[in-house]
Scaffold this motif. Sequence first.
Motif, PDB file in Angstrom:
ATOM      1  N   ASP A 194       0.877  -1.116   0.045  1.00 38.26           N
ATOM      2  CA  ASP A 194       0.086  -0.143   0.096  1.00 38.26           C
ATOM      3  C   ASP A 194       0.979   1.070  -0.098  1.00 38.26           C
ATOM      4  N   THR A 195       0.455   2.198  -0.584  1.00 38.53           N
ATOM      5  CA  THR A 195       1.225   3.587  -0.625  1.00 38.53           C
ATOM      6  C   THR A 195       0.203   4.743   0.157  1.00 38.53           C
ATOM      7  N   TYR A 196       0.817   5.587   0.480  1.00 39.06           N
ATOM      8  CA  TYR A 196       0.125   6.695   1.547  1.00 39.06           C
ATOM      9  C   TYR A 196       0.394   8.106   0.626  1.00 39.06           C
ATOM     10  N   LYS A 197      -0.246   8.925   0.745  1.00 39.53           N
ATOM     11  CA  LYS A 197      -0.038  10.202   0.481  1.00 39.53           C
ATOM     12  C   LYS A 197       0.754  10.986   1.517  1.00 39.53           C
ATOM     13  N   VAL A 198       1.948  11.577   0.927  1.00 40.87           N
ATOM     14  CA  VAL A 198       2.707  12.603   1.967  1.00 40.87           C
ATOM     15  C   VAL A 198       2.462  14.073   1.701  1.00 40.87           C
ATOM     16  N   ASN A 199       2.575  14.830   2.640  1.00 44.90           N
ATOM     17  CA  ASN A 199       2.732  16.132   2.430  1.00 44.90           C
ATOM     18  C   ASN A 199       3.657  16.930   3.377  1.00 44.90           C
ATOM     19  N   LEU A 200       4.347  17.816   2.607  1.00 45.49           N
ATOM     20  CA  LEU A 200       5.453  18.473   3.432  1.00 45.49           C
ATOM     21  C   LEU A 200       4.797  19.843   3.983  1.00 45.49           C
ATOM     22  N   ILE A 201       4.839  20.278   5.192  1.00 47.69           N
ATOM     23  CA  ILE A 201       4.545  21.541   5.600  1.00 47.69           C
ATOM     24  C   ILE A 201       5.355  22.138   6.445  1.00 47.69           C
ATOM     25  N   ASN A 202       5.988  23.247   6.136  1.00 50.73           N
ATOM     26  CA  ASN A 202       7.044  23.831   7.017  1.00 50.73           C
ATOM     27  C   ASN A 202       8.277  23.075   7.501  1.00 50.73           C
ATOM     28  N   ASP A 203       8.421  22.078   6.518  1.00 49.71           N
ATOM     29  CA  ASP A 203       9.476  20.882   6.987  1.00 49.71           C
ATOM     30  C   ASP A 203       8.973  19.868   7.868  1.00 49.71           C
ATOM     31  N   PHE A 204       7.806  19.761   8.048  1.00 48.64           N
ATOM     32  CA  PHE A 204       7.077  18.940   8.729  1.00 48.64           C
ATOM     33  C   PHE A 204       6.571  17.650   7.895  1.00 48.64           C
ATOM     34  N   VAL A 205       6.721  16.366   8.218  1.00 52.18           N
ATOM     35  CA  VAL A 205       6.217  15.478   7.118  1.00 52.18           C
ATOM     36  C   VAL A 205       4.749  14.933   7.806  1.00 52.18           C
ATOM     37  N   TYR A 206       3.791  15.001   6.793  1.00 51.66           N
ATOM     38  CA  TYR A 206       2.421  14.465   7.127  1.00 51.66           C
ATOM     39  C   TYR A 206       2.216  13.297   6.251  1.00 51.66           C
ATOM     40  N   VAL A 207       1.519  12.316   6.648  1.00 55.19           N
ATOM     41  CA  VAL A 207       0.873  11.313   5.863  1.00 55.19           C
ATOM     42  C   VAL A 207      -0.597  11.035   6.149  1.00 55.19           C
ATOM     43  N   LYS A 208      -1.243  10.579   5.032  1.00 51.77           N
ATOM     44  CA  LYS A 208      -2.517  10.255   5.004  1.00 51.77           C
ATOM     45  C   LYS A 208      -2.920   8.992   5.130  1.00 51.77           C
ATOM     46  N   VAL A 209      -3.230   8.276   6.236  1.00 51.07           N
ATOM     47  CA  VAL A 209      -3.412   6.976   6.324  1.00 51.07           C
ATOM     48  C   VAL A 209      -4.783   6.779   6.857  1.00 51.07           C
ATOM     49  N   LEU A 210      -5.939   6.359   6.017  1.00 49.57           N
ATOM     50  CA  LEU A 210      -7.166   6.025   6.375  1.00 49.57           C
ATOM     51  C   LEU A 210      -7.205   4.904   7.350  1.00 49.57           C
TER      52      LEU A 210
END
Length: 111
Positions: A89-105
Amino acid sequence: MKTENGFEKICHISDLKEKTGKRFFVNDTDIAVFKVDGEIFAVGNICPHQKTPLMFEGIIENCNVICPVHGWEFNLKDGTKPSGSKGLDTYKVNLINDFVYVKVLSKKLNW
Ligand code: FES
Protein backbone atom coordinates in the motif's frame (compact mmCIF):
# COMPACT_ATOMS: atom_id res chain seq x y z
CA MET A 1 -1.52 16.02 15.25
CA LYS A 2 -4.07 15.80 12.48
CA THR A 3 -4.78 18.39 9.83
CA GLU A 4 -8.27 19.06 8.55
CA ASN A 5 -7.78 16.97 5.45
CA GLY A 6 -6.76 13.85 7.37
CA PHE A 7 -2.99 14.13 7.17
CA GLU A 8 -1.10 13.23 10.32
CA LYS A 9 2.19 14.81 11.35
CA ILE A 10 4.84 12.11 11.82
CA CYS A 11 8.23 13.84 12.02
CA HIS A 12 10.49 16.66 10.91
CA ILE A 13 12.15 16.23 7.53
CA SER A 14 15.56 16.21 9.26
CA ASP A 15 14.52 13.04 11.14
CA LEU A 16 14.64 11.15 7.83
CA LYS A 17 17.99 10.14 6.44
CA GLU A 18 18.43 9.84 2.71
CA LYS A 19 17.70 6.25 1.57
CA THR A 20 17.20 4.98 5.12
CA GLY A 21 13.72 3.96 6.14
CA LYS A 22 11.90 4.80 9.33
CA ARG A 23 8.93 3.03 10.88
CA PHE A 24 5.80 4.78 12.11
CA PHE A 25 2.36 3.75 13.28
CA VAL A 26 -0.42 5.96 11.98
CA ASN A 27 -4.06 5.10 12.71
CA ASP A 28 -2.86 1.66 13.85
CA THR A 29 -1.21 1.10 10.49
CA ASP A 30 2.43 0.07 10.32
CA ILE A 31 4.16 2.20 7.68
CA ALA A 32 7.69 2.68 6.36
CA VAL A 33 8.80 6.15 5.30
CA PHE A 34 11.73 6.85 3.00
CA LYS A 35 13.49 9.92 1.68
CA VAL A 36 14.96 9.36 -1.77
CA ASP A 37 16.68 12.25 -3.55
CA GLY A 38 14.82 14.60 -1.25
CA GLU A 39 11.42 13.15 -2.09
CA ILE A 40 9.41 11.42 0.63
CA PHE A 41 7.49 8.18 0.23
CA ALA A 42 5.26 6.28 2.64
CA VAL A 43 4.42 2.62 2.06
CA GLY A 44 3.08 -0.26 4.12
CA ASN A 45 5.75 -1.72 6.38
CA ILE A 46 4.53 -5.31 6.10
CA CYS A 47 5.95 -7.29 3.21
CA PRO A 48 3.18 -9.15 1.37
CA HIS A 49 5.47 -12.16 0.89
CA GLN A 50 5.62 -13.50 4.46
CA LYS A 51 4.01 -10.61 6.33
CA THR A 52 7.32 -9.57 7.82
CA PRO A 53 7.20 -6.01 9.26
CA LEU A 54 10.63 -4.98 8.04
CA MET A 55 10.12 -2.93 4.90
CA PHE A 56 11.57 0.07 6.78
CA GLU A 57 14.90 -1.77 6.79
CA GLY A 58 14.71 -2.31 3.05
CA ILE A 59 17.42 -1.33 0.64
CA ILE A 60 16.72 1.50 -1.76
CA GLU A 61 17.63 1.11 -5.41
CA ASN A 62 16.52 3.90 -7.71
CA CYS A 63 12.92 4.42 -6.64
CA ASN A 64 12.38 0.87 -5.37
CA VAL A 65 12.58 -0.64 -1.91
CA ILE A 66 13.92 -4.18 -1.60
CA CYS A 67 12.65 -6.27 1.30
CA PRO A 68 15.62 -7.25 3.51
CA VAL A 69 14.20 -10.72 4.14
CA HIS A 70 14.04 -12.37 0.69
CA GLY A 71 14.55 -9.51 -1.71
CA TRP A 72 11.09 -8.81 -3.06
CA GLU A 73 11.11 -5.40 -4.71
CA PHE A 74 8.45 -2.68 -4.73
CA ASN A 75 8.14 0.68 -6.42
CA LEU A 76 7.97 3.40 -3.77
CA LYS A 77 5.65 5.54 -5.88
CA ASP A 78 2.82 3.06 -6.39
CA GLY A 79 3.84 0.00 -4.37
CA THR A 80 3.87 -2.30 -7.39
CA LYS A 81 6.23 -5.21 -7.95
CA PRO A 82 8.45 -5.23 -11.07
CA SER A 83 5.81 -7.44 -12.74
CA GLY A 84 3.34 -4.58 -12.31
CA SER A 85 1.16 -6.47 -9.86
CA LYS A 86 0.08 -4.95 -6.57
CA GLY A 87 2.54 -5.15 -3.71
CA LEU A 88 2.59 -2.59 -0.92
CA ASP A 89 0.00 0.00 0.00
CA THR A 90 1.16 3.55 -0.57
CA TYR A 91 0.15 6.67 1.34
CA LYS A 92 0.00 10.33 0.42
CA VAL A 93 2.72 12.51 1.87
CA ASN A 94 2.63 16.23 2.47
CA LEU A 95 5.45 18.50 3.56
CA ILE A 96 4.40 21.58 5.53
CA ASN A 97 7.01 23.88 7.07
CA ASP A 98 9.55 21.04 6.95
CA PHE A 99 7.28 18.65 8.83
CA VAL A 100 6.21 15.41 7.20
CA TYR A 101 2.53 14.51 7.15
CA VAL A 102 0.99 11.30 5.88
CA LYS A 103 -2.57 10.34 5.17
CA VAL A 104 -3.50 6.88 6.39
CA LEU A 105 -7.16 6.09 6.51
CA SER A 106 -8.29 4.01 9.46
CA LYS A 107 -8.59 0.38 8.59
CA LYS A 108 -11.90 -1.33 8.74
CA LEU A 109 -11.70 -4.15 11.20
CA ASN A 110 -12.65 -7.55 9.85
CA TRP A 111 -13.68 -9.52 12.87
S1 FES B 1 9.27 -11.39 3.59
FE1 FES B 1 9.75 -9.82 2.18
S2 FES B 1 10.57 -10.88 0.52
FE2 FES B 1 10.06 -12.46 1.91
